[in-house]
Design an enzyme around this catalytic site. Structure first.
Site, PDB file in Angstrom:
ATOM      1  N   LYS A 175     -61.287  20.955 -46.597  1.00  0.00           N
ATOM      2  CA  LYS A 175     -62.025  20.468 -45.428  1.00  0.00           C
ATOM      3  C   LYS A 175     -63.475  20.921 -45.542  1.00  0.00           C
ATOM      4  O   LYS A 175     -63.773  22.115 -45.423  1.00  0.00           O
ATOM      5  CB  LYS A 175     -61.443  21.027 -44.126  1.00  0.00           C
ATOM      6  CG  LYS A 175     -62.023  20.307 -42.922  1.00  0.00           C
ATOM      7  CD  LYS A 175     -61.948  21.107 -41.642  1.00  0.00           C
ATOM      8  CE  LYS A 175     -63.242  21.773 -41.277  1.00  0.00           C
ATOM      9  NZ  LYS A 175     -64.404  20.898 -41.105  1.00  0.00           N
ATOM     10  N   GLU A 250     -65.070  34.617 -47.210  1.00  0.00           N
ATOM     11  CA  GLU A 250     -66.489  34.865 -47.524  1.00  0.00           C
ATOM     12  C   GLU A 250     -67.248  34.562 -46.244  1.00  0.00           C
ATOM     13  O   GLU A 250     -67.350  33.393 -45.841  1.00  0.00           O
ATOM     14  CB  GLU A 250     -66.954  33.942 -48.660  1.00  0.00           C
ATOM     15  CG  GLU A 250     -66.142  34.068 -49.950  1.00  0.00           C
ATOM     16  CD  GLU A 250     -66.413  35.344 -50.720  1.00  0.00           C
ATOM     17  OE1 GLU A 250     -67.431  36.004 -50.464  1.00  0.00           O
ATOM     18  OE2 GLU A 250     -65.584  35.690 -51.592  1.00  0.00           O
ATOM     19  N   CYS A 284     -76.162  32.505 -47.612  1.00  0.00           N
ATOM     20  CA  CYS A 284     -75.539  33.760 -47.168  1.00  0.00           C
ATOM     21  C   CYS A 284     -76.178  34.962 -47.840  1.00  0.00           C
ATOM     22  O   CYS A 284     -76.032  36.081 -47.371  1.00  0.00           O
ATOM     23  CB  CYS A 284     -74.042  33.709 -47.449  1.00  0.00           C
ATOM     24  SG  CYS A 284     -73.688  33.359 -49.169  1.00  0.00           S
ATOM     25  N   GLU A 386     -76.754  37.918 -37.316  1.00  0.00           N
ATOM     26  CA  GLU A 386     -77.026  36.843 -38.280  1.00  0.00           C
ATOM     27  C   GLU A 386     -77.746  35.682 -37.584  1.00  0.00           C
ATOM     28  O   GLU A 386     -77.258  35.154 -36.589  1.00  0.00           O
ATOM     29  CB  GLU A 386     -75.724  36.329 -38.899  1.00  0.00           C
ATOM     30  CG  GLU A 386     -75.992  35.248 -39.929  1.00  0.00           C
ATOM     31  CD  GLU A 386     -74.738  34.770 -40.642  1.00  0.00           C
ATOM     32  OE1 GLU A 386     -73.692  34.617 -39.991  1.00  0.00           O
ATOM     33  OE2 GLU A 386     -74.829  34.540 -41.860  1.00  0.00           O
TER      34      GLU A 386
END
Ligand code: NAD
Length: 482
Positions: A175, A250, A284, A386
Site C-alpha cells: 500500500k 522505520e 527522514c 518532527e
C-alpha cells in the site's frame, strides 16, 4: 486518469466503487483518481498473493534474480517518465527525482538480485556425547508480506522493500501513500512486463486506517514492513505484535547536524544546507537541528543563512529549481503552524518561512521558503518535534559533552551527521550518539549493504543488505545425526 489496484498481473477497480482525487501539490490540480479500497480489496489481494507465493517461493533463485534485474531495467528505461510522475505527484524537483529517486529504485532491485545470488547457506558439524551431527540452515520465504510506505520518497522506499521481499521468494501486498500513488502503479505494470508471475505483486490503493489497517490485521499476511510516522507505527505495532507478525518499523525523526570548531567550514556549510533542505526537508534523514560550536557559531550561521536564502524555490519541472512544493497544502499548514510556534517559543526566523510569490498555476501550490530559526531553547517543541519540512533550528554549544546532550535530547534516534577534522573526536562522538546511523563529514552517503534504521521512537529493526534478506525469510535448522 484513473489508477487501479494491481491484483497480481490484472488490474481491478475498488469493490466499494469509491474513488479519491490525487493532487499535484505544486498546482493543487487533480492529476488522477485512485481507488478508495477497503478490507474486501485487501482480501482479494491476499487471495491473489496466496497463489503468487506458492509459485514464486518455489521458483529457482536465479530466475528470481533475473526477473528483478528485468524490473530494474524496466525502471531505467522509463527514467524520465517516472521522474516526471514522481515530481508531479510528490512536489519534489524533477531534477532530484531523475538524479536520485528513480536511479535508486532500479539500484534497489539490482542490489537485491545480486544479494540473492551471493547467498550461501551455512552448515556445521558438531560432536557430542550422543554422536556427531550435521546442522544445516535453510532460508524459507515467509509467504505473503505486507509493505506500507510513505509519501516522501515514494518509489525509492517502495522498491527498498519490494526488492528483498521478492528476492527471498515472497508475494507482496503493498500500500503506497494515498498522496503519492502514481509510481507504485507504474511499478505494477513494469513487474508484469518483466515477467513476474501472476499473484506475486499486489498493490491496493486507499487510506491508511482502511487499507493499511486491513493489511496489518490480515491473518495470512505474516510480516509487515512499515515506513511512516511514529504515531502510525505505534498503531501498526499494537495490531501486529499480538498476532506475532514479523515487524519492521522505520519511523519519524529529528536528526542533529553537529558542527565542531575544527570542521572544514566550507564543506560543513554546504553539507548542512543539503542535510536540511534536500527534498524540501522531507527526508527522514534530514538534519533539522543544527548544533554549532560557540566559537564559529556567528560566522557559520551567517554563511549558512546566505546559502539557504539563495535556494531557488519554484516550479518542480524547472531544471533550476532546488526546492519544490511540500507534499500537500495540509502539510504546509502543519509546517507553518510550527513556524508560528517557534516565534511563540522565543525563536527568531533568520530567513524564509514565507510563501513565495510564484506565478499561476504555482500560486496555488504548497510552496514555502526554506526557514532557519535561531534563539530557541534546545528542549522546546519546535526543536524536538518532527516537522518534516524546510525548517532548521540552529543552536550554539560549548563543548562535546553539551553537544551530545543536545543531540540526544529527543524521543527520536534515526541519524546524525558530525563535522570535524579531529579523527578521535569523530569516533568518540559517533559512538556516543543515540542513533542508528552517523555520517562523518558527509550526509546521506549510502551503501546498500549497511544496516539502515533507528533507535528510540525512530523504529524497530533494520533494513539493508543482509538485514533485509533476513527479515523477508525464515531460517530453518535441520540437525542430522551422522
Ligand atoms: P504516515 O504514518 O501518515 O503514513 C505512512 C503510511 O502508512 C501511508 O501509506 C499511510 O496511508 C499508512 N497508514 C496510515 N494509517 C495507517 C494505519 N492505521 N495502519 C496502517 N497503515 C496506515 O506517514 P507519512 O506522513 O506518509 O510519512 C511521513 C513520515 O514518514 C515521517 O514521520 C517520516 O519521518 C517518516 N519516514 C521515515 C523513514 C525512515 O526510514 N525512518 C523514511 C521515510 C519517512
Amino acid at each position: 486518469m484513473r489508477v487501479l489496484n494491481w491484483l497480481g498481473n490484472t488490474q481491478a477497480e475498488p469493490t466499494s466503487g469509491l474513488w479519491m482525487d490525487d493532487l499535484n501539490p505544486a498546482t493543487s490540480q487533480v492529476i488522477a483518481q485512485i481507488p478508495r479500497s477497503d478490507a474486501n480489496d485487501v482480501q482479494a489481494a491476499v487471495d491473489s498473493a496466496r497463489e503468487g507465493a506458492r509459485i514464486w517461493g518455489s521458483t529457482p533463485a536465479q530466475v528470481r534474480a533475473d526477473t528483478l534485474r528485468r524490473i530494474a531495467d524496466g525502471i531505467d528505461m522509463e527514467l524520465n517518465d517516472l521522474a516526471r510522475l514522481e515530481s508531479t505527484d510528490q512536489g519534489k524537483p524533477v531534477s532530484l527525482a531523475r538524479a536520485i529517486d528513480i536511479p535508486r529504485a532500479s539500484a534497489n532491485m539490482r542490489f537485491f538480485a545480486s544479494a540473492l545470488e551471493q547467498e550461501v547457506h551455512q552448515s556445521s558439524k558438531h560432536v557430542s556425547a550422543r554422536g556427531a551431527a550435521l546442522n544445516y540452515t535453510s532460508r524459507k520465504p515467509i509467504g505473503v508480506v505486507g509493505l506500507i510506505t510513505p509519501w516522501n520518497l515514494p518509489l525509492y522506499l517502495l522498491t527498498w522493500k519490494v526488492g528483498p521481499a521478492l528476492a527471498m521468494g515472497n508475494a507482496i501486498v503493498a500500500k503506497p501513500s494515498e498522496l503519492t500513488p502514481l509510481t507504485a502503479d507504474a511499478l505494477g505494470r513494469i513487474c508484469k512486463e518483466s515477467g513476474l508471475p501472476a499473484g506475486v505483486f499486489n498493490l491496493v490503493h486507499g487510506l491508511g486506517p482502511e487499507v493499511g489497517q486491513a493489511i496489518v490485521e490480515h491473518p495470512e499476511i505474516k510480516a509487515i514492513s512499515f515506513t511512516g510516522g511514529t504515531a502510525t507505527g505505534r498503531r501498526v505495532a499494537a495490531t501486529a505484535a499480538p498476532m506475532f507478525k514479523k515487524l519492521n518499523l522505520e519511523l519519524g525523526c529529528k536528526n542533529a547536524t553537529l558542527v565542531f570548531e575544527d570542521a572544514d567550514l566550507d564543506e560543513a556549510v554546504a553539507g548542512a544546507v543539503m542535510a536540511g533542505f534536500s527534498n524540501q526537508g522531507e527526508i527522514c534523514l534530514c538534519g533539522s537541528r543544527l548544533l554549532v560550536q560557540a566559537g564559529i557559531y556567528e560566522d557559520f550561521v551567517q554563511r549558512y543563512v546566505e546559502r539557504v536564502a539563495a535556494l531557488r524555490v519554484g516550479d518542480p519541472a524547472s531544471p533550476d529549481t532546488q526546492v519544490g512544493a511540500l507534499n500537500s497544502l495540509a502539510h504546509r499548514d502543519k509546517v507553518e503552524g510550527y513556524l508560528r510556534l517557534a516565534v511563540e517559543e522565543g525563536g527568531q526566523i533568520l530567513c524564509g518561512g514565507k510563501r513565495p510569490d510564484l506565478p499561476a498555476p504555482f500560486d496555488r501550490g504548497a510552496f514555502l521558503q526554506p526557514a532557519v530559526i535561531a534563539d530557541l531553547p534546545i528542549g522546546c517543541r519546535t526543536a524536538t518535534e518532527e516537522i518534516f519540512g524546510p525548517v532548521v533550528t540552529v543552536h550554539p554549544f560549548s563543548d562535546e559533552e553539551q553537544a551530545l546532550e543536545m543531540a540526544n535530547g529527543t524521543q527520536y534516534g534515526l541519524s546524525a551527521s558530525v563535522w570535524t577534522q579531529d579523527l578521535k573526536r569523530a569516533h568518540r562522538v559517533s559512538e556516543a550518539l543515540d542513533v542508528g546511523m552517523v555520517w562523518v563529514n558527509t550526509w546521506l552517503l549510502r551503501d546498500l549493504r549497511v544496516p539502515f534504521g533507528g533507535v528510540k521512537n525512530s523504529g524497530v529493526g533494520r533494513e539493508g543488505g543482509a538485514w533485509s534478506m533476513r527479515f523477508y525469510s525464515e531460517d530453518k535448522n535441520v540437525c542430522v545425526l551422522l
